[in-house]
Design a protein around this motif. Structure first.
Motif, PDB file in Angstrom:
ATOM      1  N   GLY A 124      28.107  -8.887  23.561  1.00 50.72           N
ATOM      2  CA  GLY A 124      28.727  -9.087  22.386  1.00 50.72           C
ATOM      3  C   GLY A 124      28.485  -9.878  21.462  1.00 50.72           C
ATOM      4  O   GLY A 124      27.471 -10.849  21.757  1.00 50.72           O
ATOM      5  N   GLY A 125      28.922 -10.010  20.290  1.00 52.15           N
ATOM      6  CA  GLY A 125      28.493 -10.943  19.252  1.00 52.15           C
ATOM      7  C   GLY A 125      27.216 -10.474  18.309  1.00 52.15           C
ATOM      8  O   GLY A 125      26.638  -9.294  18.589  1.00 52.15           O
ATOM      9  N   ARG A 126      27.044 -11.262  17.460  1.00 51.97           N
ATOM     10  CA  ARG A 126      26.074 -10.943  16.271  1.00 51.97           C
ATOM     11  C   ARG A 126      24.661 -10.645  16.743  1.00 51.97           C
ATOM     12  O   ARG A 126      23.938  -9.767  16.024  1.00 51.97           O
ATOM     13  CB  ARG A 126      26.356 -11.793  15.087  1.00 51.97           C
ATOM     14  N   TRP A 127      24.229 -11.459  17.680  1.00 50.45           N
ATOM     15  CA  TRP A 127      22.820 -11.574  17.756  1.00 50.45           C
ATOM     16  C   TRP A 127      22.291 -11.086  19.197  1.00 50.45           C
ATOM     17  O   TRP A 127      21.217 -10.606  19.214  1.00 50.45           O
ATOM     18  CB  TRP A 127      22.339 -12.899  17.561  1.00 50.45           C
ATOM     19  N   LYS A 128      23.108 -11.086  20.163  1.00 51.28           N
ATOM     20  CA  LYS A 128      22.677 -10.848  21.436  1.00 51.28           C
ATOM     21  C   LYS A 128      22.092  -9.229  21.692  1.00 51.28           C
ATOM     22  O   LYS A 128      20.942  -9.104  22.154  1.00 51.28           O
ATOM     23  CB  LYS A 128      23.610 -10.824  22.506  1.00 51.28           C
ATOM     24  N   PRO A 129      22.748  -8.462  20.856  1.00 51.84           N
ATOM     25  CA  PRO A 129      22.341  -6.924  21.150  1.00 51.84           C
ATOM     26  C   PRO A 129      20.464  -7.012  20.555  1.00 51.84           C
ATOM     27  O   PRO A 129      19.866  -6.321  21.173  1.00 51.84           O
ATOM     28  CB  PRO A 129      23.111  -6.196  20.379  1.00 51.84           C
ATOM     29  N   ILE A 130      20.517  -7.672  19.318  1.00 48.61           N
ATOM     30  CA  ILE A 130      19.128  -7.661  18.715  1.00 48.61           C
ATOM     31  C   ILE A 130      18.236  -8.403  19.633  1.00 48.61           C
ATOM     32  O   ILE A 130      17.121  -7.870  19.864  1.00 48.61           O
ATOM     33  CB  ILE A 130      19.365  -8.143  17.505  1.00 48.61           C
ATOM     34  N   ILE A 131      18.598  -9.524  19.972  1.00 45.44           N
ATOM     35  CA  ILE A 131      17.631 -10.249  20.999  1.00 45.44           C
ATOM     36  C   ILE A 131      17.202  -9.245  22.178  1.00 45.44           C
ATOM     37  O   ILE A 131      16.158  -9.277  22.375  1.00 45.44           O
ATOM     38  CB  ILE A 131      18.377 -11.587  21.608  1.00 45.44           C
ATOM     39  N   LEU A 132      18.240  -8.692  22.879  1.00 48.83           N
ATOM     40  CA  LEU A 132      17.901  -8.035  23.894  1.00 48.83           C
ATOM     41  C   LEU A 132      17.047  -6.754  23.630  1.00 48.83           C
ATOM     42  O   LEU A 132      16.241  -6.331  24.413  1.00 48.83           O
ATOM     43  CB  LEU A 132      19.474  -7.398  24.708  1.00 48.83           C
ATOM     44  N   PHE A 133      17.456  -6.206  22.458  1.00 51.48           N
ATOM     45  CA  PHE A 133      16.432  -5.254  22.011  1.00 51.48           C
ATOM     46  C   PHE A 133      15.068  -5.572  21.907  1.00 51.48           C
ATOM     47  O   PHE A 133      13.925  -4.737  22.375  1.00 51.48           O
ATOM     48  CB  PHE A 133      16.872  -4.569  20.641  1.00 51.48           C
ATOM     49  N   ASN A 134      14.726  -6.756  21.288  1.00 52.70           N
ATOM     50  CA  ASN A 134      13.319  -7.185  21.125  1.00 52.70           C
ATOM     51  C   ASN A 134      12.903  -7.260  22.360  1.00 52.70           C
ATOM     52  O   ASN A 134      11.569  -7.067  22.626  1.00 52.70           O
ATOM     53  CB  ASN A 134      13.503  -8.350  20.226  1.00 52.70           C
ATOM     54  N   LEU A 135      13.654  -7.775  23.281  1.00 49.77           N
ATOM     55  CA  LEU A 135      12.897  -7.996  24.725  1.00 49.77           C
ATOM     56  C   LEU A 135      12.740  -6.388  25.424  1.00 49.77           C
ATOM     57  O   LEU A 135      11.835  -6.598  26.312  1.00 49.77           O
ATOM     58  CB  LEU A 135      13.891  -8.712  25.492  1.00 49.77           C
ATOM     59  N   LEU A 136      13.243  -5.501  25.204  1.00 50.55           N
ATOM     60  CA  LEU A 136      13.412  -4.339  25.553  1.00 50.55           C
ATOM     61  C   LEU A 136      12.019  -3.783  25.238  1.00 50.55           C
ATOM     62  O   LEU A 136      11.110  -2.943  25.905  1.00 50.55           O
ATOM     63  CB  LEU A 136      14.296  -3.532  25.331  1.00 50.55           C
ATOM     64  N   GLU A 137      11.834  -4.210  23.952  1.00 51.52           N
ATOM     65  CA  GLU A 137      10.638  -3.454  23.379  1.00 51.52           C
ATOM     66  C   GLU A 137       9.211  -4.221  23.388  1.00 51.52           C
ATOM     67  O   GLU A 137       8.192  -3.552  23.247  1.00 51.52           O
ATOM     68  CB  GLU A 137      10.785  -3.023  21.780  1.00 51.52           C
ATOM     69  N   ASN A 138       9.509  -5.419  23.549  1.00 52.17           N
ATOM     70  CA  ASN A 138       8.271  -6.190  23.751  1.00 52.17           C
ATOM     71  C   ASN A 138       8.077  -6.854  25.194  1.00 52.17           C
ATOM     72  O   ASN A 138       6.952  -7.903  25.438  1.00 52.17           O
ATOM     73  CB  ASN A 138       8.310  -7.229  22.524  1.00 52.17           C
ATOM     74  N   GLU A 139       8.859  -6.808  26.099  1.00 52.64           N
ATOM     75  CA  GLU A 139       8.531  -7.228  27.384  1.00 52.64           C
ATOM     76  C   GLU A 139       8.851  -8.727  27.462  1.00 52.64           C
ATOM     77  O   GLU A 139       9.609  -9.072  28.201  1.00 52.64           O
ATOM     78  CB  GLU A 139       7.219  -6.826  27.898  1.00 52.64           C
ATOM     79  N   LYS A 140       7.776  -9.340  27.019  1.00 54.38           N
ATOM     80  CA  LYS A 140       7.802 -10.883  27.052  1.00 54.38           C
ATOM     81  C   LYS A 140       7.756 -11.366  25.539  1.00 54.38           C
ATOM     82  O   LYS A 140       7.060 -10.728  24.672  1.00 54.38           O
ATOM     83  CB  LYS A 140       7.014 -11.451  27.890  1.00 54.38           C
ATOM     84  N   CYS A 141       8.852 -12.268  25.273  1.00 44.98           N
ATOM     85  CA  CYS A 141       8.663 -12.787  23.853  1.00 44.98           C
ATOM     86  C   CYS A 141       8.851 -14.426  24.013  1.00 44.98           C
ATOM     87  O   CYS A 141       9.543 -14.967  24.739  1.00 44.98           O
ATOM     88  CB  CYS A 141       9.849 -12.499  22.985  1.00 44.98           C
ATOM     89  N   ARG A 142       7.998 -15.088  23.073  1.00 40.74           N
ATOM     90  CA  ARG A 142       8.215 -16.585  22.927  1.00 40.74           C
ATOM     91  C   ARG A 142       9.226 -16.893  21.878  1.00 40.74           C
ATOM     92  O   ARG A 142       9.640 -16.281  21.079  1.00 40.74           O
ATOM     93  CB  ARG A 142       6.889 -17.257  22.700  1.00 40.74           C
ATOM     94  N   PHE A 143       9.705 -18.224  21.911  1.00 35.28           N
ATOM     95  CA  PHE A 143      10.814 -18.447  21.180  1.00 35.28           C
ATOM     96  C   PHE A 143      10.780 -18.260  19.645  1.00 35.28           C
ATOM     97  O   PHE A 143      11.459 -17.589  19.045  1.00 35.28           O
ATOM     98  CB  PHE A 143      11.253 -19.982  21.495  1.00 35.28           C
ATOM     99  N   ASN A 144       9.373 -18.624  19.130  1.00 38.35           N
ATOM    100  CA  ASN A 144       9.393 -18.487  17.826  1.00 38.35           C
ATOM    101  C   ASN A 144       8.749 -17.166  17.273  1.00 38.35           C
ATOM    102  O   ASN A 144       8.882 -16.786  16.385  1.00 38.35           O
ATOM    103  CB  ASN A 144       8.099 -19.501  17.181  1.00 38.35           C
ATOM    104  N   ALA A 145       8.333 -16.468  18.341  1.00 37.23           N
ATOM    105  CA  ALA A 145       8.121 -15.063  17.931  1.00 37.23           C
ATOM    106  C   ALA A 145       9.302 -14.329  17.831  1.00 37.23           C
ATOM    107  O   ALA A 145       9.678 -13.532  16.958  1.00 37.23           O
ATOM    108  CB  ALA A 145       7.345 -14.226  19.393  1.00 37.23           C
ATOM    109  N   LEU A 146      10.426 -14.370  18.904  1.00 38.84           N
ATOM    110  CA  LEU A 146      11.790 -13.878  18.628  1.00 38.84           C
ATOM    111  C   LEU A 146      12.397 -14.264  17.222  1.00 38.84           C
ATOM    112  O   LEU A 146      13.075 -13.489  16.576  1.00 38.84           O
ATOM    113  CB  LEU A 146      12.632 -14.492  19.609  1.00 38.84           C
TER     114      LEU A 146
END
Lengths: 113, 113
Positions: free
Chosen positions: A19-41
């Motif tokens: 829950g919360g404002r950002w977590k789903p979006i973070i998880l989505f980006n990781l779902l779509e991009n496999e691996k992400c670095r901090f600044n990329a996110l």
DNA sequence: CATTGCAGTATAAAAAATGATACTACATTA
DNA sequence: TAATGTAGTATCATTTTTTATACTGCAATG
């Protein structure tokens, strides 16, 4: 998400993790991009501050849904990705996305009157 | 939930409608009980205040997922129930419950070391 | 030699969500 | 006659979340 579930409601448990404002979006980006670095996110997620990204990532790591790998180079690189456990969230995330899309469409149609 | 979606993320739209501490629990009770009156919900949902229940119900009504019917008796009775639209949330709510149950079990097992 | 990118941390402040408490008017119940 | 249940509202306080801003040290780039 700091609340203990009132009567052991499992839905609330889920919200506590994703829950919360950002977590789903973070998880989505990781779902779509496999691996992400901090600044990329940070670049992908419009409007998030460094502090919030740091905090949310830390909580997700603590809950075991994402992993944080430090590559020992200079300057250090940090890669985030979904854990196997985190991937069990995939159908849920997709369903949340689908219902949201459905709802957004409906709201738009209603506003077009 | 007062945030506008940063880049049109559908998941965030969903959270806007059913996110927060109480909404999923309210929706669950309405899923299980068909129709509920205000004080019945208050008794079912451990720890919620009248104010929070009123506010969350109003938002859910505004979003069209539940309906509010006033029975013209004295003293007035008010019945809340899922709308047909609200029922489209059923699979999502069930999946949230299931993942939460899965996660709670896992956390328990991890704590038993 | 100054700037940029890396992955953050620290501090303070603002905003949002939630909670506590008291109150309403009317009718039935004890 | 006092208490209880109906479905809330009003006011204020607290907690939680989110934001803003400045800062770190090191290396490569221009």
């Amino acid at each position: 998400m700091n609340y203990d579930e009132p009567f052991g409601c499992s839905v609330t448990v889920t919200l506590k993790v994703i829950g919360g404002r950002w977590k789903p979006i973070i998880l989505f980006n990781l779902l779509e991009n496999e691996k992400c670095r901090f600044n990329a996110l940070k670049r992908m997620i419009n409007g998030i501050t460094q502090r919030m990204l740091t905090m949310q990532l830390k909580e997700l790591v603590d809950d075991g849904v994402i992993s944080r790998e430090v590559l020992e180079v200079v300057p250090p690189h940090v890669e985030y990705s979904l854990t196997e456990y985190g991937k069990t969230l995939t159908p849920l995330l997709l369903q949340m996305r689908d219902w949201g899309a459905y709802h957004a469409q409906r709201s738009e149609a209603a506003a077009a009157d």
